[in-house]
Design a protein around this motif. Structure first.
Motif, short mmCIF file in Angstrom:
data_model
loop_
_atom_site.label_atom_id
_atom_site.label_comp_id
_atom_site.label_asym_id
_atom_site.label_seq_id
_atom_site.Cartn_x
_atom_site.Cartn_y
_atom_site.Cartn_z
N VAL A 110 -2.86 83.58 66.90
CA VAL A 110 -4.08 82.82 67.19
C VAL A 110 -4.00 81.49 66.46
CG1 VAL A 110 -5.55 84.82 67.62
CG2 VAL A 110 -5.29 84.00 65.30
N GLY A 111 -4.52 80.44 67.09
CA GLY A 111 -4.50 79.13 66.46
C GLY A 111 -3.26 78.34 66.84
N ASP A 112 -3.16 77.13 66.30
CA ASP A 112 -2.05 76.22 66.57
C ASP A 112 -1.41 75.79 65.25
OD1 ASP A 112 -2.38 76.01 69.47
OD2 ASP A 112 -4.25 74.97 68.98
N VAL A 113 -0.08 75.72 65.25
CA VAL A 113 0.63 75.26 64.05
C VAL A 113 0.45 73.76 63.90
CG1 VAL A 113 2.30 77.12 64.23
CG2 VAL A 113 2.80 74.91 65.30
N ASN A 114 0.88 73.23 62.76
CA ASN A 114 0.82 71.80 62.50
C ASN A 114 1.47 71.03 63.65
OD1 ASN A 114 2.09 69.18 61.33
ND2 ASN A 114 0.61 69.79 59.76
N SER A 115 0.90 69.86 63.98
CA SER A 115 1.37 69.08 65.14
C SER A 115 2.84 68.68 65.04
CB SER A 115 0.50 67.83 65.31
OG SER A 115 0.56 67.02 64.15
N GLU A 116 3.38 68.67 63.83
CA GLU A 116 4.79 68.30 63.66
C GLU A 116 5.73 69.50 63.82
OE1 GLU A 116 5.14 66.50 59.87
OE2 GLU A 116 3.96 64.72 60.40
N GLY A 117 5.13 70.69 63.95
CA GLY A 117 5.94 71.90 64.02
C GLY A 117 5.97 72.54 65.39
N LEU A 118 6.89 73.48 65.55
CA LEU A 118 7.05 74.23 66.79
C LEU A 118 7.12 75.71 66.44
CD1 LEU A 118 7.57 73.93 69.88
CD2 LEU A 118 10.00 74.07 69.37
N LEU A 119 6.24 76.52 67.04
CA LEU A 119 6.19 77.95 66.73
C LEU A 119 7.33 78.68 67.41
CD1 LEU A 119 4.67 80.32 65.43
CD2 LEU A 119 3.36 80.53 67.55
N ASP A 120 8.09 79.43 66.62
CA ASP A 120 9.21 80.22 67.13
C ASP A 120 8.93 81.68 66.80
OD1 ASP A 120 11.60 81.30 67.95
OD2 ASP A 120 12.75 80.56 66.23
N GLN A 121 8.44 82.44 67.79
CA GLN A 121 8.10 83.84 67.56
C GLN A 121 9.29 84.71 67.93
OE1 GLN A 121 4.33 85.12 69.09
NE2 GLN A 121 4.71 87.28 68.69
N GLN A 122 9.83 85.42 66.94
CA GLN A 122 11.01 86.24 67.13
C GLN A 122 10.69 87.65 67.63
OE1 GLN A 122 14.40 85.28 66.26
NE2 GLN A 122 13.49 83.25 66.32
N LEU A 123 9.55 88.20 67.21
CA LEU A 123 9.17 89.56 67.60
C LEU A 123 7.82 89.55 68.31
CD1 LEU A 123 10.04 91.64 64.38
CD2 LEU A 123 11.43 91.34 66.44
N VAL A 124 7.75 90.24 69.43
CA VAL A 124 6.48 90.35 70.16
C VAL A 124 5.85 91.72 69.95
CG1 VAL A 124 7.13 88.65 71.89
CG2 VAL A 124 7.70 91.06 72.27
N SER A 125 6.55 92.62 69.24
CA SER A 125 5.99 93.92 68.91
C SER A 125 6.61 94.39 67.59
CB SER A 125 6.25 94.95 70.01
OG SER A 125 7.63 95.20 70.14
N ILE A 126 5.92 95.32 66.95
CA ILE A 126 6.39 95.82 65.65
C ILE A 126 6.12 97.33 65.58
CG2 ILE A 126 4.23 95.49 64.37
CD1 ILE A 126 7.70 94.50 63.08
N ALA A 127 7.02 98.07 64.93
CA ALA A 127 6.87 99.52 64.81
C ALA A 127 5.94 99.87 63.65
CB ALA A 127 8.23 100.19 64.61
N VAL A 128 4.96 100.71 63.93
CA VAL A 128 4.03 101.17 62.90
C VAL A 128 3.84 102.67 63.01
CG1 VAL A 128 2.79 98.97 62.84
CG2 VAL A 128 1.95 100.82 64.29
N GLU A 129 3.38 103.27 61.93
CA GLU A 129 3.01 104.68 61.94
C GLU A 129 1.49 104.76 61.85
OE1 GLU A 129 4.94 108.36 59.71
OE2 GLU A 129 3.42 107.41 58.44
N ALA A 130 0.90 105.55 62.73
CA ALA A 130 -0.56 105.66 62.75
C ALA A 130 -0.95 107.04 63.26
CB ALA A 130 -1.16 104.57 63.62
N GLU A 131 -2.21 107.40 63.03
CA GLU A 131 -2.72 108.67 63.53
C GLU A 131 -2.77 108.61 65.05
OE1 GLU A 131 -4.97 111.63 64.97
OE2 GLU A 131 -6.24 109.90 64.61
#
Length: 203
Positions: free
Chosen positions: A108-129
């Motif tokens: 959510v939101g936007d990074v600094n105008s001088e930067g470029l967002l590079d998202q490496q993972l779109v999901s993550i493993a978790v343990e939950a009930e």
């Protein structure tokens, strides 16, 4: 998380021919396994299954003749052209037990105008009930500066969820925009074009 009730019918016919017959009736052949039980072969209503699977890690309450179980989708086979569901593998779960699942990572939101967002993972493993699996985890990137990075261990997971992945995994980072390089390449191209025009004029 969502819990969807779906009618389930025991299935006694197997093989490709039987599966095609089930699909022609707008139904889905499925297998329920887990907890050391013998796999249960089921037939499920196609439209209801399609709607349920629009939600990640949906908890399915199977209810029918001799069937009253909770399950999570673990394997979905779809027709590569038309997209309908050809077969569904379901993992039997019990209320209160812990399961390991992949949940989506969104920003959510936007990074600094001088930067470029590079998202490496779109999901993550978790343990939950099993009956309280989070729908996902959000990362607030508003105003993040160039050079900032977020690892799996930095994620603020929803209550009740525990990280089941390497905490050093890179989730996202903010890189510098390649503006200067692009400008230099543009100037070089303009210089070459101008040189070419001068040569043609001299000839």
């Amino acid at each position: 998380m969502s819990e969807v009730r779906i009618a389930a019918e025991p299935r006694s016919e197997f093989g490709k021919g039987a599966a095609r017959k089930i699909r022609r009736q707008d139904k889905v052949p499925a297998v329920l396994y887990g907890h050391g039980i013998d796999p249960k072969h089921l037939t499920l209503p196609g439209h209801e299954v399609l709607l349920a699977l629009r939600t990640a890690n949906v908890l399915i309450h199977l209810k029918g003749d001799g069937v009253d179980e909770l399950a999570l989708p673990k394997g979905v086979q779809r027709d590569p052209i038309r997209g309908f569901i050809e077969h569904l593998d379901l993992l039997l779960v019990k209320r209160g037990e812990k399961v390991t699942v992949e949940i989506p990572v969104t920003t959510v939101g936007d990074v600094n105008s001088e930067g470029l967002l590079d998202q490496q993972l779109v999901s993550i493993a978790v343990e939950a009930e099993a009956t309280h699996i989070p729908t996902g985890v959000e990362v607030d990137v508003e105003g993040m500066e160039v050079g900032t990075s977020i690892t799996a261990g930095d994620l603020k997971l929803p209550k009740g969820a525990v990280l089941a992945a390497d905490p050093e995994l890179l989730v996202l980072q903010v890189s510098a925009k390649q503006v200067e390089v692009a400008e230099e390449e543009g100037e070089a191209a303009e210089g070459e074009a101008a040189a070419g025009e001068s040569t043609e004029a001299a000839e």
